[in-house]
Enzyme design. Structure first.
Site, PDB file in Angstrom:
ATOM      1  CG  HIS A  82      46.740  -9.701 -10.063  1.00 25.05           C
ATOM      2  ND1 HIS A  82      45.474 -10.178 -10.307  1.00 25.05           N
ATOM      3  CD2 HIS A  82      46.873  -8.599 -10.822  1.00 25.05           C
ATOM      4  CE1 HIS A  82      44.866  -9.377 -11.162  1.00 25.05           C
ATOM      5  NE2 HIS A  82      45.692  -8.413 -11.493  1.00 25.05           N
ATOM      6  CG  ASP A 161      37.313  -2.871  -8.225  1.00 25.29           C
ATOM      7  OD1 ASP A 161      37.947  -1.876  -8.629  1.00 25.29           O
ATOM      8  OD2 ASP A 161      37.280  -3.946  -8.844  1.00 25.29           O
ATOM      9  NE  ARG A 168      39.196   3.369 -12.811  1.00 26.24           N
ATOM     10  CZ  ARG A 168      39.912   2.252 -12.626  1.00 26.24           C
ATOM     11  NH1 ARG A 168      39.515   1.350 -11.755  1.00 26.24           N
ATOM     12  NH2 ARG A 168      41.020   2.051 -13.295  1.00 26.24           N
ATOM     13  CB  SER A 183      40.961  -1.364  -9.306  1.00 28.96           C
ATOM     14  OG  SER A 183      40.261  -2.388  -9.953  1.00 28.96           O
ATOM     15  CE  LYS A 187      39.809  -6.118  -9.140  1.00 27.07           C
ATOM     16  NZ  LYS A 187      39.321  -5.611 -10.425  1.00 27.07           N
TER      17      LYS A 187
END
Ligand code: URA
Ligand code: CA
Length: 436
Positions: A82, A161, A168, A183, A187
């Site tokens: 990621h 999320d 947020r 968060s 995922k």
């Protein structure tokens, strides 16, 4: 349990239990806890932070709020990568076939681009016929057969999320380290990763503008992963200037092909080798990072990495012959050069502003529903540290409209040239592993 008591507990800096955290996440997802209480809670977290245990519990509560992808039918350790997001970040296109070529299964769930950052699926769709509309069964079969496949994001992954992130966004609590870490990790875990390699970007084009914040975020995510039994490692890499030369969908596919042939930009190749080595190592395909790196270099040299890319494209409907003939990729109608206005050394190329310029050309989406133009984008001709002469090209603009004056001016405004010699920035600042 009452939400008001839990808000007060966090406000006063105390540690919440697993039960308390799942009460909050479940309650908010189901609608039992209203936005105003959740807003107060996220603000309390913003100021008080969360312990490593709380972050792990928050992550797993968010994972459990929706569907999870079961990849157990795929043989081997599923390692996901990621990146916290950047400009011209072509690494996924390269890493997926590259690590697959040494036998690491890549079951990748990817997204589309928004704003100044691109998305892997958009880039791949620059290859004629390529699509991600494959069902779960086919996805798993393809990974077992070819070691690599990419699907779009499934509908009901981490709904908690989605809802918390949206809240947020309008309550000035996006920039909370534990909330970002949970968060992102939720995922990845929901998408089925056994092990995770994180590329945390720092610099103008990144979420974390300075190195210290980037390191802290990386450490939080690495700790979360390891606390929930997913081996996780992170590198902190530079995103003060765009990665590689290409920014734009078809242009980045071409850059990925070059890199898989061993002829890509040096920074992009190096980052892929570093991230790829971690992936191979975590997948237990090599006993050291050095061995992993050698394996990756070998499949670049002997053509197996490129072959793996072709197989992957063809398996999902794409035309693999683009790899040998990049002129088959979508081509822009116009090319124009952004020329240096003086002699000197390039001292800054503001990454996110280059992303914005590419978006104005149509390479990216201004809003979720914008159409994108796969052919257009930018090719950097110089990088930070390079010498440049007045009149030499800094950037080539590939466009489908004739008037690119505004884009040109924006690019010029965001590239600085200094009369003094400038060092190229470091590419990799640090690596982060589990803290003891
Ligand atoms: N990216 C995410 O997915 N979540 C955040 O909270 C911030 C960036
Ligand atoms: Ca690039």
């Amino acid at each position: 349990m009452r939400m008001v008591d839990l808000i007060a507990k966090k406000r006063d800096g105390k540690e919440l239990t697993k039960e308390e955290i799942s009460f909050i996440v479940e309650g908010y997802t189901s609608g039992d806890i209203p936005d105003y209480q959740m807003s107060a809670f996220t603000m309390a977290v913003f100021f008080q932070g969360m312990t490593a245990n709380e972050q792990a519990e928050l992550t797993m509560s968010m994972v459990q709020s929706g569907d999870t992808i079961d990849l157990s039918a795929i043989e081997g350790v599923k390692v996901d990568k990621h990146s916290t997001g950047g400009v011209g970040d072509t690494t996924t296109l390269i890493l997926a076939p590259l690590v697959a070529a040494v036998g690491v299964p890549v079951a990748k769930m990817s997204g589309r681009g928004l704003g100044h950052t691109g998305g892997t699926i958009d880039k791949l769709e620059a290859v004629k016929g390529f699509h991600v509309e494959i069902d779960k069964k086919e996805f798993i079969e393809l990974v077992n057969k070819n070691k690599v496949a990419v699907v779009g994001q499934s509908g009901n992954l981490t709904p908690a999320d989605k809802k918390i992130y949206a809240l947020r966004d309008v309550t000035a609590t996006v920039n909370s380290l534990p909330l970002i870490a949970a968060s992102i990790m939720s995922k990845k875990i929901a998408a089925g990763a056994d092990a995770i390699v994180l590329d945390v970007k720092t610099g103008a084009g990144a979420f974390m503008k300075n190195l210290e914040d980037a390191k802290a975020l990386a450490q939080s995510m690495v700790n979360i992963g390891n606390n929930v039994d997913r081996q996780t490692m992170a590198v902190i890499s530079d995103m003060s200037q765009p990665l590689g030369f290409a920014i734009g969908n078809a242009l980045e596919v071409e850059e990925a092909i070059d890199t898989l042939k061993g002829k890509g930009p040096k920074d992009l190749e190096e980052l892929c080798l570093v991230l790829g080595s971690y992936m191979v190592y975590l997948a237990n395909k090599a006993s050291s990072l050095e061995e992993a790196r050698r394996m990756l270099q070998e499949v670049i040299e002997n053509g197996k990495a490129l072959e793996s890319f072709k197989t992957f494209l063809a398996a999902q409907g794409g035309d693999p012959s683009v790899v040998d003939d990049v002129a088959k990729l979508p081509q822009a109608a116009h090319k124009s050069e952004v020329k240096a206005e003086k002699d000197g050394y390039v001292s800054e190329i503001v990454a996110d502003e280059m992303g914005t310029a590419a978006m104005w050309l149509g390479a990216g989406r201004a809003t979720k529903d914008s159409e994108i133009d796969l052919a257009v984008g930018l090719m950097l001709r110089k990088k930070v540290g390079d010498e440049v002469k007045k009149g030499e090209s800094l950037v080539t603009i590939y466009s489908n409209k004739e008037d690119v004056q505004e884009v040109k001016e924006h690019i010029l405004k965001n590239i600085s040239i200094s009369s003094e010699k400038v060092d190229a920035p470091s590419l990799i600042y640090d690596t982060v592993q589990k803290s003891n």
